[in-house]
Design a protein around this motif. Structure first.
Motif, mmCIF file in Angstrom:
data_model
loop_
_atom_site.group_PDB
_atom_site.id
_atom_site.type_symbol
_atom_site.label_atom_id
_atom_site.label_comp_id
_atom_site.label_asym_id
_atom_site.label_seq_id
_atom_site.Cartn_x
_atom_site.Cartn_y
_atom_site.Cartn_z
ATOM 1 N N ALA A 126 0.844 -1.205 0.000
ATOM 2 C CA ALA A 126 0.000 0.000 0.000
ATOM 3 C C ALA A 126 0.873 1.246 0.000
ATOM 4 O O ALA A 126 2.092 1.192 0.208
ATOM 5 N N SER A 127 0.214 2.370 -0.231
ATOM 6 C CA SER A 127 0.885 3.668 -0.205
ATOM 7 C C SER A 127 0.607 4.331 1.145
ATOM 8 O O SER A 127 -0.403 4.045 1.809
ATOM 9 N N PRO A 128 1.461 5.251 1.555
ATOM 10 C CA PRO A 128 1.221 5.945 2.842
ATOM 11 C C PRO A 128 0.010 6.868 2.725
ATOM 12 O O PRO A 128 -0.318 7.355 1.637
ATOM 13 N N PRO A 129 -0.698 7.090 3.800
ATOM 14 C CA PRO A 129 -1.843 7.999 3.752
ATOM 15 C C PRO A 129 -1.381 9.424 3.488
ATOM 16 O O PRO A 129 -0.259 9.803 3.853
ATOM 17 N N PRO A 130 -2.225 10.215 2.837
ATOM 18 C CA PRO A 130 -1.836 11.613 2.587
ATOM 19 C C PRO A 130 -1.715 12.375 3.906
ATOM 20 O O PRO A 130 -2.368 12.051 4.896
ATOM 21 N N PRO A 131 -0.874 13.416 3.940
ATOM 22 C CA PRO A 131 -0.689 14.183 5.197
ATOM 23 C C PRO A 131 -2.005 14.798 5.673
ATOM 24 O O PRO A 131 -2.816 15.274 4.881
ATOM 25 N N GLY A 132 -2.230 14.739 6.951
ATOM 26 C CA GLY A 132 -3.409 15.356 7.550
ATOM 27 C C GLY A 132 -4.677 14.556 7.405
ATOM 28 O O GLY A 132 -5.757 15.032 7.752
ATOM 29 N N SER A 133 -4.582 13.326 6.874
ATOM 30 C CA SER A 133 -5.811 12.517 6.741
ATOM 31 C C SER A 133 -6.271 12.065 8.102
ATOM 32 O O SER A 133 -5.480 11.798 9.000
ATOM 33 N N ALA A 134 -7.596 11.954 8.255
ATOM 34 C CA ALA A 134 -8.175 11.513 9.534
ATOM 35 C C ALA A 134 -8.578 10.066 9.433
ATOM 36 O O ALA A 134 -8.885 9.558 8.362
ATOM 37 N N ALA A 135 -8.611 9.431 10.586
ATOM 38 C CA ALA A 135 -9.012 8.024 10.592
ATOM 39 C C ALA A 135 -10.469 7.882 10.245
ATOM 40 O O ALA A 135 -11.293 8.687 10.662
ATOM 41 N N PRO A 136 -10.850 6.859 9.486
ATOM 42 C CA PRO A 136 -12.256 6.630 9.196
ATOM 43 C C PRO A 136 -13.014 6.272 10.455
ATOM 44 O O PRO A 136 -12.488 5.616 11.349
ATOM 45 N N GLY A 137 -14.250 6.724 10.545
ATOM 46 C CA GLY A 137 -15.039 6.433 11.739
ATOM 47 C C GLY A 137 -16.026 5.328 11.516
ATOM 48 O O GLY A 137 -16.392 5.025 10.406
ATOM 49 N N ALA A 138 -16.497 4.719 12.616
ATOM 50 C CA ALA A 138 -17.515 3.687 12.540
ATOM 51 C C ALA A 138 -18.843 4.280 12.942
ATOM 52 O O ALA A 138 -18.901 5.287 13.640
ATOM 53 N N ASP A 139 -19.914 3.682 12.508
ATOM 54 C CA ASP A 139 -21.234 4.230 12.822
ATOM 55 C C ASP A 139 -21.632 3.895 14.244
ATOM 56 O O ASP A 139 -21.350 2.832 14.739
#
Length: 419
Positions: free
Chosen positions: A103-116
C-alpha cells in the motif's frame, strides 16, 4: 508506524470503514473491493449476533505494507478458512483475521475513518467521499478483470484450436507417411521372400505346393527354408531345413545348409551321407549353426520314396484311401552331437497318395507336439481331396486356430499322380 483501531457494530459501518482506509492508502479498486467483501464475510456472524467487531490497521512505511486485522469476540468469526475469502487472509485464528497488503502511505493530515454509532460513520469522521462512487469503481475494476480473463480465455482457446488443427494435420501427414512406409516395407519383404524361394519345378507324375509363414510380421523370413530340384537321373530332391532362431539371422544359417545340401546332392553323394557331410563343410565357417534337416528323394516314374532325417519331425504319408502314418527316419541334425543320417527309409507311393513335409512350427503351436501330430492327421484327412496347391495353406490355417507358441511354419505337400 502508527496503529489505529475502530469498533464497528454493523456490517454497513464495517464496510464503510474498510473502504475508507483502503482509499486512504490508495489500494487498487479491485483489491479494495475484495478486502471489503472479505471483512464483511469474516465478521458477518459476529455482527449479526449483535457483537461488536474491532478493525485495526497499521502501515509500515519502511516495507510499504498495510496490515489489517479484524478482531471479533471469542467464537465470533465462525469457521472461516483463509483461502475461502475473496481476499485470501495471511492468517486466521479463532478471533482474528489478518491481511498484509502492499500500500501507499496515507496523505498528510488525513483523519481516521469512523464507525457508525447509529449515524453515518463516514460523515461522523469527516470523511468526504462518495461511497456509491467507490463501490462503482470497485465493480468496474472487477468487471475489467473479468473481461480481461474472458479475453485471455478466448485467446488461449483460439490458440489451442489452431494448435489442435496443426497437430491434426501433422497426424494426417504422419499417417500418410506411415502408410507409404508400410507399403514400401511390405513390398521389400515380399521381394526378399520371393528371392529366397527356389523356382518352381515340373516333374511328370508329381504335384508340389508349399506354404510359409514367419513367426512375426516384422521379419519376412526365418530359419525355416525349403529347396527342390530335379537330379540328372530324373528323381526329385526336396530339402526341408529348420535353423535355430528366428528372423533374418537364422535365414543365413538355413541358406548355408540348403546350398551345401544342393551341392552335395548334385555331386552325387549318397542320401544318407549328405547331413553329416554338410555339417563337416559348414563347421569351419560357422560353429553356431544348428539346424534340423529332412531330405526326400522321389522317383516321379515309379513313386519310390527315400527319406533321410537329421533330428527333424517325421514326414506324414496319407494314402489315397485315408490311411495315415508318420515315416520315422533316424538321424542327428547339423551342429548336433554325432550329426548324420542312418540308412534312408524307403516307401513306395501310389497314385493319389499325399506326402506332407513340414517344420515343427506347424505342430507345436500349442506347445504339445503329440497333440499337434494328432491334429495334423485330422487336418490332412480333411483336405486330402483338395487341389494340391491349396493343401499346405489350408492345413496351416486349421493348425493355427490357436497359437500359444508362435514359430516359423513351413508346410510342403507332394501328391503322386503317376505318369
Amino acid at each position: 508506524m502508527t496503529t489505529r483501531t475502530l469498533t464497528c457494530a454493523t456490517t454497513a459501518g464495517l464496510t464503510r470503514a474498510v473502504r475508507a482506509l483502503a482509499r486512504e492508502h490508495a489500494l487498487d479498486p479491485a483489491v479494495r473491493g475484495r478486502l471489503v467483501l472479505s471483512a464483511a464475510e469474516a465478521a458477518g456472524a459476529a455482527l449479526r449476533a449483535g457483537r461488536e467487531t474491532v478493525l485495526e490497521w497499521t502501515y509500515d512505511p519502511d516495507e510499504g505494507v498495510l496490515t489489517v486485522v479484524l478482531r471479533t469476540p471469542p467464537g465470533g468469526t465462525g469457521p472461516v478458512a483463509a483461502a475461502d475469502l475473496p481476499m485470501a487472509a495471511d492468517a486466521v485464528t479463532g478471533e482474528e483475521v489478518v491481511w498484509r497488503l502492499p500500500a501507499s502511505p496515507p496523505p498528510p493530515g488525513s483523519a481516521a475513518p469512523g464507525a457508525d454509532a447509529g449515524e453515518n460513520a463516514g460523515q461522523d469522521a469527516g470523511q468526504d467521499f462518495d461511497e456509491a462512487a467507490l463501490a462503482a469503481e470497485e465493480l468496474r475494476a472487477v468487471v475489467a478483470a473479468a473481461d480481461a480473463l474472458t479475453a485471455e480465455h478466448r485467446r488461449l482457446k483460439d490458440e489451442l484450436a489452431e494448435t489442435n488443427s496443426g497437430v491434426l494435420a501433422l497426424y494426417v501427414q504422419l499417417d500418410e507417411r506411415d502408410e507409404q512406409l508400410r507399403t514400401a516395407h511390405g513390398q521389400t519383404l515380399r521381394e526378399l521372400e520371393d528371392a529366397l524361394r527356389p523356382p518352381p519345378i515340373k516333374a511328370d507324375g508329381l504335384e508340389l505346393a508349399v506354404h510359409y509363414e514367419p513367426a512375426g510380421t516384422d521379419a519376412p523370413t526365418g530359419g525355416d527354408l525349403y529347396d527342390w530340384f530335379v537330379l540328372p537321373d530324373g528323381t526329385v530332391h526336396i530339402t526341408i531345413v529348420d535353423a535355430l532362431g528366428h528372423g533374418v539371422t537364422s535365414t543365413r544359417s538355413a541358406l548355408n545348409v540348403t546350398h551345401a545340401v544342393r551341392t552335395l546332392a548334385l555331386e552325387g553323394h549318397r542320401l544318407q551321407s549328405i547331413v553329416g557331410r554338410t555339417d563337416e563343410i559348414l563347421r569351419p565357417f560357422d560353429r553356431s549353426v544348428m539346424a534340423t534337416v529332412l531330405l526326400a528323394r522321389i522317383d516321379p516314374a515309379t513313386g519310390e520314396l527315400w527319406l533321410a532325417n537329421g533330428s527333424h519331425p517325421p514326414a506324414l504319408l496319407l494314402r489315397r484311401d485315408g490311411a495315415a502314418r508318420y515315416l520315422e527316419a533316424r538321424g542327428r541334425g547339423i551342429g548336433f552331437p554325432l550329426p548324420g543320417s542312418e540308412t534312408p527309409l524307403t516307401e513306395r507311393l501310389a497314385p493319389g497318395d499325399l506326402l506332407l513335409l513340414y517344420t515343427d512350427g506347424l505342430t507345436e503351436s500349442r506347445r504339445d507336439p503329440i497333440e499337434g501330430e494328432k491334429r495334423l492327421i485330422e487336418a490332412a484327412h480333411k483336405h486330402l481331396q483338395s487341389p494340391t496347391e491349396e493343401v499346405p495353406g489350408a492345413i496351416a490355417e486349421d493348425m493355427h486356430t490357436v497359437i500359444l507358441h508362435p514359430d516359423d511354419t513351413l508346410a510342403l505337400a507332394v501328391r503322386f499322380t503317376g505318369r
